[in-house]
Write a protein that holds these residues in place. Sequence first.
Motif, short mmCIF file in Angstrom:
data_model
loop_
_atom_site.label_atom_id
_atom_site.label_comp_id
_atom_site.label_asym_id
_atom_site.label_seq_id
_atom_site.Cartn_x
_atom_site.Cartn_y
_atom_site.Cartn_z
N GLU A 24 32.62 -71.15 -19.27
CA GLU A 24 31.92 -71.62 -20.47
C GLU A 24 30.93 -72.73 -20.15
O GLU A 24 29.90 -72.88 -20.82
CB GLU A 24 32.93 -72.10 -21.51
N VAL A 25 31.25 -73.52 -19.12
CA VAL A 25 30.33 -74.57 -18.71
C VAL A 25 29.02 -73.98 -18.24
O VAL A 25 27.93 -74.43 -18.61
CB VAL A 25 30.97 -75.44 -17.60
N MET A 26 29.10 -72.94 -17.43
CA MET A 26 27.88 -72.29 -16.95
C MET A 26 27.09 -71.66 -18.09
O MET A 26 25.85 -71.72 -18.12
CB MET A 26 28.24 -71.23 -15.90
N LEU A 27 27.81 -71.07 -19.06
CA LEU A 27 27.14 -70.49 -20.22
C LEU A 27 26.42 -71.58 -21.01
O LEU A 27 25.26 -71.42 -21.43
CB LEU A 27 28.15 -69.76 -21.10
N LEU A 28 27.09 -72.70 -21.20
CA LEU A 28 26.48 -73.80 -21.95
C LEU A 28 25.26 -74.35 -21.23
O LEU A 28 24.23 -74.65 -21.86
CB LEU A 28 27.51 -74.91 -22.17
N LEU A 29 25.35 -74.49 -19.91
CA LEU A 29 24.21 -74.97 -19.13
C LEU A 29 23.03 -74.02 -19.25
O LEU A 29 21.87 -74.46 -19.36
CB LEU A 29 24.61 -75.16 -17.67
N VAL A 30 23.29 -72.72 -19.22
CA VAL A 30 22.22 -71.74 -19.36
C VAL A 30 21.57 -71.86 -20.73
O VAL A 30 20.33 -71.83 -20.86
CB VAL A 30 22.76 -70.31 -19.12
N LEU A 31 22.37 -71.98 -21.77
CA LEU A 31 21.83 -72.11 -23.13
C LEU A 31 21.00 -73.38 -23.29
O LEU A 31 19.92 -73.37 -23.89
CB LEU A 31 22.97 -72.09 -24.15
N LEU A 32 21.50 -74.49 -22.73
CA LEU A 32 20.76 -75.75 -22.82
C LEU A 32 19.45 -75.67 -22.05
O LEU A 32 18.41 -76.15 -22.51
CB LEU A 32 21.62 -76.90 -22.29
N ALA A 33 19.51 -75.05 -20.85
CA ALA A 33 18.28 -74.91 -20.06
C ALA A 33 17.27 -74.02 -20.78
O ALA A 33 16.06 -74.30 -20.78
CB ALA A 33 18.62 -74.34 -18.68
N ALA A 34 17.76 -72.94 -21.41
CA ALA A 34 16.85 -72.05 -22.15
C ALA A 34 16.23 -72.77 -23.34
O ALA A 34 15.03 -72.64 -23.60
CB ALA A 34 17.62 -70.81 -22.61
N ALA A 35 17.04 -73.55 -24.06
CA ALA A 35 16.52 -74.30 -25.21
C ALA A 35 15.48 -75.32 -24.77
O ALA A 35 14.42 -75.48 -25.40
CB ALA A 35 17.66 -74.99 -25.95
N LEU A 36 15.76 -76.04 -23.67
CA LEU A 36 14.81 -77.02 -23.16
C LEU A 36 13.51 -76.35 -22.72
O LEU A 36 12.42 -76.86 -22.96
CB LEU A 36 15.44 -77.79 -22.00
N GLY A 37 13.64 -75.18 -22.06
CA GLY A 37 12.44 -74.46 -21.64
C GLY A 37 11.59 -74.01 -22.81
O GLY A 37 10.35 -74.10 -22.77
N VAL A 38 12.24 -73.54 -23.87
CA VAL A 38 11.50 -73.12 -25.07
C VAL A 38 10.76 -74.30 -25.69
O VAL A 38 9.59 -74.20 -26.09
CB VAL A 38 12.46 -72.47 -26.08
N ILE A 39 11.44 -75.46 -25.75
CA ILE A 39 10.81 -76.64 -26.36
C ILE A 39 9.63 -77.12 -25.52
O ILE A 39 8.57 -77.47 -26.05
CB ILE A 39 11.85 -77.76 -26.53
N TRP A 92 22.62 -63.66 -33.58
CA TRP A 92 22.50 -64.39 -32.32
C TRP A 92 23.86 -64.62 -31.68
O TRP A 92 24.02 -64.50 -30.46
CB TRP A 92 21.80 -65.74 -32.56
N VAL A 93 24.86 -64.94 -32.50
CA VAL A 93 26.20 -65.19 -31.96
C VAL A 93 26.79 -63.94 -31.35
O VAL A 93 27.60 -64.00 -30.42
CB VAL A 93 27.11 -65.76 -33.08
N SER A 94 26.40 -62.76 -31.85
CA SER A 94 26.95 -61.50 -31.31
C SER A 94 26.60 -61.30 -29.85
O SER A 94 27.25 -60.51 -29.16
CB SER A 94 26.44 -60.33 -32.14
N PHE A 95 25.59 -61.97 -29.34
CA PHE A 95 25.22 -61.83 -27.93
C PHE A 95 26.05 -62.73 -27.01
O PHE A 95 25.98 -62.59 -25.79
CB PHE A 95 23.73 -62.16 -27.73
N LEU A 96 26.81 -63.65 -27.60
CA LEU A 96 27.62 -64.57 -26.80
C LEU A 96 28.95 -63.92 -26.46
O LEU A 96 29.43 -63.02 -27.17
CB LEU A 96 27.85 -65.88 -27.57
N PRO A 97 29.61 -64.37 -25.39
CA PRO A 97 30.94 -63.83 -25.05
C PRO A 97 31.95 -64.16 -26.13
O PRO A 97 31.78 -65.11 -26.91
CB PRO A 97 31.27 -64.54 -23.73
N ARG A 98 33.00 -63.36 -26.18
CA ARG A 98 34.03 -63.61 -27.18
C ARG A 98 34.75 -64.93 -26.92
O ARG A 98 35.14 -65.63 -27.85
CB ARG A 98 35.04 -62.46 -27.17
N LYS A 99 34.94 -65.25 -25.66
CA LYS A 99 35.61 -66.49 -25.32
C LYS A 99 34.57 -67.61 -25.31
O LYS A 99 33.76 -67.74 -24.38
CB LYS A 99 36.28 -66.40 -23.95
N LYS A 100 34.57 -68.42 -26.34
CA LYS A 100 33.60 -69.50 -26.45
C LYS A 100 34.23 -70.70 -27.17
O LYS A 100 33.67 -71.24 -28.12
CB LYS A 100 32.35 -69.04 -27.18
N GLU A 101 35.45 -71.08 -26.71
CA GLU A 101 36.14 -72.20 -27.34
C GLU A 101 35.34 -73.49 -27.21
O GLU A 101 35.26 -74.29 -28.15
CB GLU A 101 37.53 -72.40 -26.73
#
Length: 359
Positions: A17-32, A187-196
């Motif tokens: 989940e840490v890697m997933l979060l890092l990818v999402l944050l990097a993608a959001a920063l890149g978009v901004i 958008w949430v449907s694209f995320l993994p089921r395990k996302k505690e």
Amino acid sequence: MRKIFSKWIDNYFSNEEVMLLLVLLAAALGVILYLGQTLTPVFTSIILAFLMQGMIEWLRKRNVPHFASVLMVFTLFVGILLSLMLFIMPLVWKQSINLFNELPRMVAQAKSVLLLLPQQYPDVFSEQLITQIIDLATAELSQLGQLVVTYSLNSIAGLVALLIYVVLVPILVFFFLKDGSSLVNWWVSFLPRKKEMLSQVWAEMDQQIANYVRGKVIEIVIVGSVTYLAFALLGINYAALLGIIVGLSVLIPYIGAALVTLPVALIGFFQWGWTNEFWYLMLAYGIIQALDGNVLVPLLFSEAVNLHPVSIIIAVLVFGSVWGFWGVFFAIPLATLIKAILNAWPKSHSFIQAGPETD
């Protein structure tokens, strides 16, 4: 050293989940960073829809259908937008032009006051120092004049952009209000089921961001309106322009109130000098700032953001440099988001508790 670094990596970055979060944050920063200017109407529409979502929920709890709630809230939004465009903004623009036209008189008056300082306080102020100050102020005003001329030459492009915003933003706001839940679920449907971890961060941030953004908008409206009414009653020139400036100053904690004091004091001084009216103006401004900090803010922000003042100032500087106005506006929520991520970050204490190893 390599073992210590390897254990540190395993301790903090081994979770999926840490890697997933890092990818999402990097993608959001890149978009901004790369698409922020292009997608500004979309971001603006999302923020406005987010602000009005509370009103829709309030209407739905009173058995008003969703589509009817959206129509009622959207109609109110369009009415406020038209009022801003037809009444408030033309008044502010007119006062801004009048202020710019009056700058030469203010500069001449300031020169006459400054030139008296070496005569009254020869031990403190020299004629050379006063001359340097006047030359510096003249140069800055000349650059300001060039900036205004450049802006006027580019006004056609700015007018086209404004028209695009006026048409596009309300359309996007309507669809975000109407189909916001469906879009989020898609958008949430694209995320993994395990996302505690993501769920924990979202749960911690959702309510705080909602309270902060809505509270900050209400604070801007109240402070700006009260300032305009007080200044208009006192008879100061450019009351509407100063009301807008003072209202927007609450966006920058600790710094905004100090910065906006200077234009308020200068305009009051150039209009009245060291008279009772000037001191009445500063007293009214001080009361407004005191009531804002000690009464309004505690009422609006019941769930206080637990951040150190140094962290808030650093967040304003960093996010403001990255994203301009919106970075300043969202500096505190973004800093709170970083804190929530750090609190939810999965880690074991084995690395911390273990003592140094010997080979």
